[in-house]
Design a protein around this motif. Structure first.
Motif, PDB file in Angstrom:
ATOM      1  N   ILE A   1       0.873  -1.178   0.000  1.00 31.61           N
ATOM      2  CA  ILE A   1       0.000   0.000   0.000  1.00 31.61           C
ATOM      3  C   ILE A   1       0.906   1.224   0.000  1.00 31.61           C
ATOM      4  N   LEU A   2       0.733   2.095  -1.007  1.00 29.78           N
ATOM      5  CA  LEU A   2       1.631   3.255  -1.122  1.00 29.78           C
ATOM      6  C   LEU A   2       1.097   4.403  -0.255  1.00 29.78           C
ATOM      7  N   THR A   3       1.610   4.485   0.966  1.00 36.01           N
ATOM      8  CA  THR A   3       1.212   5.555   1.885  1.00 36.01           C
ATOM      9  C   THR A   3       2.214   6.707   1.775  1.00 36.01           C
ATOM     10  N   THR A   4       1.984   7.746   2.551  1.00 37.89           N
ATOM     11  CA  THR A   4       2.913   8.885   2.529  1.00 37.89           C
ATOM     12  C   THR A   4       4.274   8.484   3.096  1.00 37.89           C
ATOM     13  N   ALA A   5       4.331   7.344   3.813  1.00 38.82           N
ATOM     14  CA  ALA A   5       5.612   6.868   4.364  1.00 38.82           C
ATOM     15  C   ALA A   5       6.252   5.810   3.464  1.00 38.82           C
ATOM     16  N   GLY A   6       5.732   5.661   2.240  1.00 36.51           N
ATOM     17  CA  GLY A   6       6.282   4.660   1.325  1.00 36.51           C
ATOM     18  C   GLY A   6       5.367   3.448   1.215  1.00 36.51           C
ATOM     19  N   ILE A   7       5.870   2.415   0.544  1.00 42.07           N
ATOM     20  CA  ILE A   7       5.057   1.207   0.343  1.00 42.07           C
ATOM     21  C   ILE A   7       5.189   0.305   1.564  1.00 42.07           C
ATOM     22  N   ALA A   8       4.038  -0.093   2.134  1.00 44.45           N
ATOM     23  CA  ALA A   8       4.049  -0.888   3.362  1.00 44.45           C
ATOM     24  C   ALA A   8       2.841  -1.824   3.377  1.00 44.45           C
ATOM     25  N   ALA A   9       2.912  -2.847   4.240  1.00 44.19           N
ATOM     26  CA  ALA A   9       1.782  -3.774   4.425  1.00 44.19           C
ATOM     27  C   ALA A   9       0.755  -3.092   5.324  1.00 44.19           C
ATOM     28  N   ARG A  10      -0.406  -2.806   4.778  1.00 42.04           N
ATOM     29  CA  ARG A  10      -1.398  -2.006   5.508  1.00 42.04           C
ATOM     30  C   ARG A  10      -2.829  -2.478   5.234  1.00 42.04           C
ATOM     31  N   GLU A  11      -3.711  -1.996   6.090  1.00 41.76           N
ATOM     32  CA  GLU A  11      -5.152  -2.101   5.862  1.00 41.76           C
ATOM     33  C   GLU A  11      -5.689  -0.678   5.807  1.00 41.76           C
ATOM     34  N   VAL A  12      -6.508  -0.403   4.807  1.00 41.92           N
ATOM     35  CA  VAL A  12      -7.052   0.947   4.636  1.00 41.92           C
ATOM     36  C   VAL A  12      -8.570   0.875   4.822  1.00 41.92           C
ATOM     37  N   GLY A  13      -9.080   1.653   5.759  1.00 40.43           N
ATOM     38  CA  GLY A  13     -10.527   1.694   6.001  1.00 40.43           C
ATOM     39  C   GLY A  13     -11.132   2.957   5.411  1.00 40.43           C
ATOM     40  N   VAL A  14     -12.219   2.782   4.659  1.00 41.12           N
ATOM     41  CA  VAL A  14     -12.884   3.903   3.986  1.00 41.12           C
ATOM     42  C   VAL A  14     -14.283   4.076   4.559  1.00 41.12           C
ATOM     43  N   ARG A  15     -14.606   5.333   4.893  1.00 38.73           N
ATOM     44  CA  ARG A  15     -15.974   5.625   5.333  1.00 38.73           C
ATOM     45  C   ARG A  15     -16.450   6.898   4.635  1.00 38.73           C
ATOM     46  N   ASN A  16     -17.672   6.848   4.096  1.00 40.31           N
ATOM     47  CA  ASN A  16     -18.260   7.999   3.385  1.00 40.31           C
ATOM     48  C   ASN A  16     -17.317   8.564   2.322  1.00 40.31           C
ATOM     49  N   GLY A  17     -16.617   7.671   1.634  1.00 39.02           N
ATOM     50  CA  GLY A  17     -15.778   8.092   0.511  1.00 39.02           C
ATOM     51  C   GLY A  17     -14.436   8.673   0.883  1.00 39.02           C
ATOM     52  N   VAL A  18     -14.113   8.627   2.189  1.00 41.90           N
ATOM     53  CA  VAL A  18     -12.870   9.249   2.674  1.00 41.90           C
ATOM     54  C   VAL A  18     -12.039   8.195   3.402  1.00 41.90           C
ATOM     55  N   ILE A  19     -10.714   8.323   3.339  1.00 39.14           N
ATOM     56  CA  ILE A  19      -9.832   7.400   4.063  1.00 39.14           C
ATOM     57  C   ILE A  19      -9.930   7.709   5.556  1.00 39.14           C
ATOM     58  N   ALA A  20     -10.447   6.728   6.311  1.00 40.91           N
ATOM     59  CA  ALA A  20     -10.720   6.962   7.732  1.00 40.91           C
ATOM     60  C   ALA A  20      -9.759   6.207   8.646  1.00 40.91           C
ATOM     61  N   ALA A  21      -9.030   5.232   8.105  1.00 36.59           N
ATOM     62  CA  ALA A  21      -8.065   4.484   8.920  1.00 36.59           C
ATOM     63  C   ALA A  21      -6.992   3.893   8.020  1.00 36.59           C
ATOM     64  N   ILE A  22      -5.749   3.902   8.521  1.00 35.75           N
ATOM     65  CA  ILE A  22      -4.648   3.181   7.868  1.00 35.75           C
ATOM     66  C   ILE A  22      -3.916   2.458   8.999  1.00 35.75           C
ATOM     67  N   GLU A  23      -3.974   1.146   8.987  1.00 32.06           N
ATOM     68  CA  GLU A  23      -3.429   0.335  10.080  1.00 32.06           C
ATOM     69  C   GLU A  23      -2.466  -0.709   9.535  1.00 32.06           C
ATOM     70  N   PRO A  24      -1.573  -1.224  10.381  1.00 34.27           N
ATOM     71  CA  PRO A  24      -0.702  -2.318   9.929  1.00 34.27           C
ATOM     72  C   PRO A  24      -1.532  -3.530   9.491  1.00 34.27           C
ATOM     73  N   LEU A  25      -1.052  -4.219   8.456  1.00 33.47           N
ATOM     74  CA  LEU A  25      -1.733  -5.422   7.979  1.00 33.47           C
ATOM     75  C   LEU A  25      -1.802  -6.451   9.113  1.00 33.47           C
TER      76      LEU A  25
END
Length: 446
Positions: free
Chosen positions: A14-38
């Motif tokens: 997952i290409l986050t602002t900190a680079g590519i990492a193993a992550r889970e991305v949670g979306v609510r109402n069309g907006v990124i609401a969570a980015i957590e470690p895989l």
């Protein structure tokens, strides 16, 4: 207590602002609401697991697209252009104020364009205004209506309904734009230099190239730099093709001139030496130059002198490309590449040891910053959930008949490229090409 998201995307890349990492991305109402470690196990109404060869990247932002509707809809159109954008991982485009009729040079023209685009956009669409002789009084009203800045030409634009400014008029309009902190984006080629250059007639690419010399670009860019320096206005150089101009651009930036610069995939992937006679699909202005020039443009990107890469998708009907005769003087100048930009740049960049993160920065975060889109261009908390699922190692051969833009011509037909966009999400929903879900966006917010 576990929160449930509308959508959760999980993956090792997952290409986050900190680079590519193993992550889970949670979306609510069309907006990124969570980015957590895989492995954190975010709960979602829909959960997507990426394949091992897929990277989730922020949707690209293309600030240089000619949609041409209304008025020249047979050249392109909002439905076809935004379908092509989505297929290439582009989730936001900003439409140029010309080749549509009427051009976006007053509020009525903008309103008409918005009415036409409203129900047929598959990605988000914003608009540039136009600065032409005599419309200084229209600039502030267009700004208040939400255009992202203003485009001008320093030579004939190619269409009569969008006349060019001379340098003094451009300076006067820059002063006006400075008063409300808008941006002047400039097609920088000098008309006098081109008038003195050889005539472009015939099917030899070399003859056409000689008719649009680097000197014409360099002279116009010097003019933009000085007028921006004198007025303090924000200025942006469109589609840089002449590497000669890089030292003076770097020097102006060091001096604190408020200047940004873009280039395009065609200048970074093609070269004059390989363009066949009569191959008018390659014609654009300013032109595709020599291999040595291309190398210096890449260096300019890596050094930060060039800020971003955008398509300058400028399509036309097949007959306007004069395919029968292949006369570069007669053919419409414009390259169709909206769907292919990411794959084109990635294919070239990886051979140069340039990372995917850097490519996406040039094609997403940087154009978003240019347009001051504070909720686009990064995979970060609070940003719109605009994503592309990108298989960086998958190869394909361009088939012009399968591209989504309206007229089946591109100089890239038959070219083998790396990197396939497998899926595109706009605000957390897959873009299916059937149901238009794009919004018309305005400067400073929707």
């Amino acid at each position: 207590m576990s929160e449930t998201f509308d959508l959760v995307i999980r993956g090792k890349r997952i290409l986050t602002t900190a680079g590519i990492a193993a992550r889970e991305v949670g979306v609510r109402n069309g907006v990124i609401a969570a980015i957590e470690p895989l492995g954190n196990g975010l709960a979602g109404a829909e959960i997507i697991d990426l394949a091992d060869d897929e990277t989730l990247i922020p949707g690209l932002v293309d600030t240089h697209v000619h949609v041409n509707e209304p008025g020249r809809t047979e050249w392109e159109g909002f439905a076809s252009a935004t379908r092509a954008a989505a297929a290439g991982g582009v989730t936001t485009i900003i439409d140029m104020p010309l080749n549509s009729i009427p051009p976006t040079t007053n509020v009525d023209g903008l309103k008409l364009k918005r009415e036409v685009a409203e129900d047929q956009a598959f990605v988000d669409v914003g608009f540039w205004g136009g600065a032409i002789p005599g419309n200084k009084a229209d600039l502030r009203p267009l700004h208040d209506e939400g255009v992202f800045g203003f485009k001008c030409f320093l030579l004939h634009s190619g269409v009569d309904e969008f006349p060019h400014l001379d340098a003094d008029e451009m300076e006067e309009d820059m002063r006006e734009l400075k008063s409300f902190d808008s941006l002047m984006i400039v097609h920088a080629e000098d008309s006098h230099a081109i008038d003195r250059a050889p005539h472009p007639g015939g099917d030899h690419y070399a003859t056409f190239l000689a008719s649009r010399p680097r000197g014409a670009e360099n002279k116009a860019i010097a003019e933009v730099i000085e007028r921006a320096r004198w007025t303090g206005a924000r200025a942006h150089i469109l589609h840089l093709s002449s590497s000669d101009a890089l030292p003076m651009i770097a020097s102006a930036k060091r001096d604190g001139v408020n200047l940004t610069v873009e280039t395009c995939p065609h200048y970074l992937t093609l070269m004059a030496e390989e363009i066949p006679d009569g191959a008018t699909a390659y014609k654009c202005c300013p032109p595709i130059r020599e291999a040595s020039n291309r190398e210096l443009l890449w260096k300019g990107l890596e050094e930060g002198t060039i800020d971003c890469i955008v398509s300058d998708h400028s399509p036309s009907t097949l007959d306007l490309k004069d395919l029968e005769n292949g006369d570069f003087a007669v053919a419409w100048g414009g390259v169709s590449s909206l769907q292919l930009g990411l794959s084109l740049i990635w294919s070239e960049a990886r051979h140069r040891g340039i990372s995917l993160e850097q490519v996406v920065s040039w094609m997403s975060a940087k154009p978003a910053a240019l347009a001051r889109l504070s909720n686009k261009g990064q995979l970060a908390l609070g940003y719109d959930a605009d994503f592309a699922v990108f298989a960086a190692d998958e190869a394909f051969v361009v088939d012009v008949k399968k591209l989504k833009h309206k007229n089946p011509i591109t100089p890239y037909d038959g070219k083998a490229l790396s990197g396939v966009v497998r899926k595109t999400y706009l605000r957390g929903s897959v873009v299916d090409g059937q149901t238009p879900g794009g919004k018309l966006i305005r400067r400073g917010g929707v």
